[in-house]
Design an enzyme around this catalytic site. Structure first.
Site, PDB file in Angstrom:
ATOM      1  N   GLU A 313       0.852  -1.042  -0.010  1.00 52.88           N
ATOM      2  CA  GLU A 313      -0.004  -0.018   0.006  1.00 52.88           C
ATOM      3  C   GLU A 313       1.096   1.410  -0.103  1.00 52.88           C
ATOM      4  OE1 GLU A 313      -2.495  -0.322   3.471  1.00 52.88           O
ATOM      5  OE2 GLU A 313      -0.903   0.578   4.762  1.00 52.88           O
ATOM      6  N   ILE A 314       0.568   2.419  -0.835  1.00 52.43           N
ATOM      7  CA  ILE A 314       1.129   3.373  -0.875  1.00 52.43           C
ATOM      8  C   ILE A 314       0.001   4.484  -0.257  1.00 52.43           C
ATOM      9  CG2 ILE A 314       2.150   5.386  -2.014  1.00 52.43           C
ATOM     10  CD1 ILE A 314       3.145   3.016  -4.075  1.00 52.43           C
TER      11      ILE A 314
END
EC number: 2.4.1.-
Length: 428
Positions: A313-314
């Site tokens: 995830e960013i």
């Protein structure tokens, strides 16, 4: 007699010499023939190479974009930057890994993969978190592997350990029951600490205070393709708050009452959060047919169990630091479900961002090949796989993108949509 003997010898060897000359001549003819063929194919190969030289240099089909979910007309040009560029502007971001000393080899494998595919051009900082001090071997090895600065932080006990208000007797009983039932990590205490920390405390660590974005990395993962852009830059330029690559269904036995807690939160926060029609609420509750598939699990609540796989995830740290998200987390945390059940950070993050963000603030990075056992994602386009030097097959059994176990098509339907082809590349 001598003369007759000589004639006899000549008569014997003349046919042999003639045969040898014939063989030699034939071989010479074949050699010249093959040389001519080789020269012809070499010239043909050279013409083909020159004709498709831009492909070899990975500027593949500059007038065609096979997807524009992240690199669209107003963000980044599809043509990737030259690998020889020695300087790239960096965003205010860090790569983040929660890891134990014993996971050093897996951490190094993940680092090497991400450095090779992305960070060797940008040199973003690596930030490592642990609930015990990192040992010298870990620090030396990871510092050597990183192209950017490395930093190490010890998680405060109050952010990691089980809170005192959890009933120990009930906790131990629930632990035993879930382990007996074969629930994944059902008997693990440390796994519950990790899920709660990742849900509500990672962004509170002081070492992250000066950053705006993070890229979560776990040990033993692979990045299959060269990154065609800086995802942090995409996040900033497009106003994205959360990015993912894989979406799938959660194990319901780990979160039997999570949605009950969410519904209580929705009622109590109705006047302060987005309207359901303005958020991605439908992504969480749609159980209808998508493509050829209904949900593989029939949930016992309105929650369809879809979530973004949070091992990749960013995110925008300022979103998680917001009062809205912290209130969401604290409302759920008060129920004790991280310990009495086995709530994971993936469904908590996913529900939080789906309720508190607009769909266009959430991005699916569909060009980034990735694997975390047992699932992976790989660009479907052959041209994209060539362009980004991918080492994956889109039809591999581990690739989950459009299988019955994936929620990706449900995101396309109820989230920010999916673009498959745009003929012309506009200038930015």
């Amino acid at each position: 007699m001598a003369k007759g003997g000589s004639l006899y010898i000549v008569g014997i060897f003349l046919p042999i010499w003639t045969f040898m000359i014939y063989i030699f001549g034939k071989e010479l003819f074949l050699i010249r023939k093959y040389q001519k063929i080789d020269s012809t194919y070499t010239a043909l190969s050279q013409r083909v190479k020159e004709q498709y030289d831009t492909s070899r240099r990975r500027n593949y089909f500059p007038k065609v974009k096979l997807s524009r979910n992240s690199y669209d007309d107003y963000t980044l040009n599809y043509t990737r930057q030259n690998d020889s560029d020695s300087f790239h502007l960096r965003e205010n971001a860090t790569i983040l890994m929660l890891v134990r000393n014993s996971e050093l080899e897996g951490a190094l494998d993940s680092m090497r993969s991400l450095e090779d595919r992305f960070n060797n051009k940008y040199h973003y900082d690596w930030t490592f978190l642990n609930d015990v001090p990192f040992d010298q071997d870990f620090i030396e090895a990871t510092t050597s592997m990183a192209s950017g600065k490395t930093q190490y932080a010890l998680i405060p006990p109050e952010d990691w350990n089980r809170p005192q208000w959890i009933n120990d007797t009930l906790f131990e009983e629930r632990l035993r029951v879930m382990e007996d039932e074969g629930v994944l990590y059902g008997g693990s205490k440390s796994y519950r600490n990790m899920c709660r920390f990742n849900s509500g405390f990672f962004f509170r660590q002081s070492i992250l205070d000066n950053y705006d974005y993070y890229f979560r990395v776990e040990p033993n993962v692979k990045y299959y393709c060269d990154f065609p852009y800086d995802p942090f830059r995409v996040m900033r330029l497009k106003g994205k708050k959360y990015g993912f690559v894989i979406s799938l269904y959660e194990y319901e036995e780990t979160i039997p009452t999570l949605w009950d807690a969410v519904e209580e939160y929705l009622v109590a926060s109705e006047e302060t959060i987005l309207r359901k029609e303005d958020s991605a609420y439908a992504f969480l509750t749609d159980s209808g047919l998508v493509g050829k598939h209904y949900p593989v699990v029939e949930a016992n609540s309105d929650y369809n169990l879809c979530h973004f796989w949070s091992n990749f995830e960013i995110g925008d740290l300022n979103f998680f630091r917001s009062d809205e998200y912290k209130h969401f987390f604290e409302t759920l945390d008060a129920k004790g479900g991280f310990y009495y059940e086995r709530w994971g950070d993936a469904p908590v993050h996913s529900i939080g961002v789906s309720l508190l963000l607009r769909p266009d603030e959430i991005i699916h990075f569909d060009e980034l090949g990735y694997f975390h056992s047992p699932f992976g994602t790989c660009p479907a386009s052959y041209a994209v796989r060539l362009d980004q030097r991918c080492r994956c097959k889109s039809d591999d059994e581990s690739v989950i993108d459009i299988t019955p176990h994936s929620c990706l098509m449900r995101w396309w339907k109820n989230g920010s949509g999916k673009y498959f082809l745009k003929e012309e590349q506009d200038e930015i």
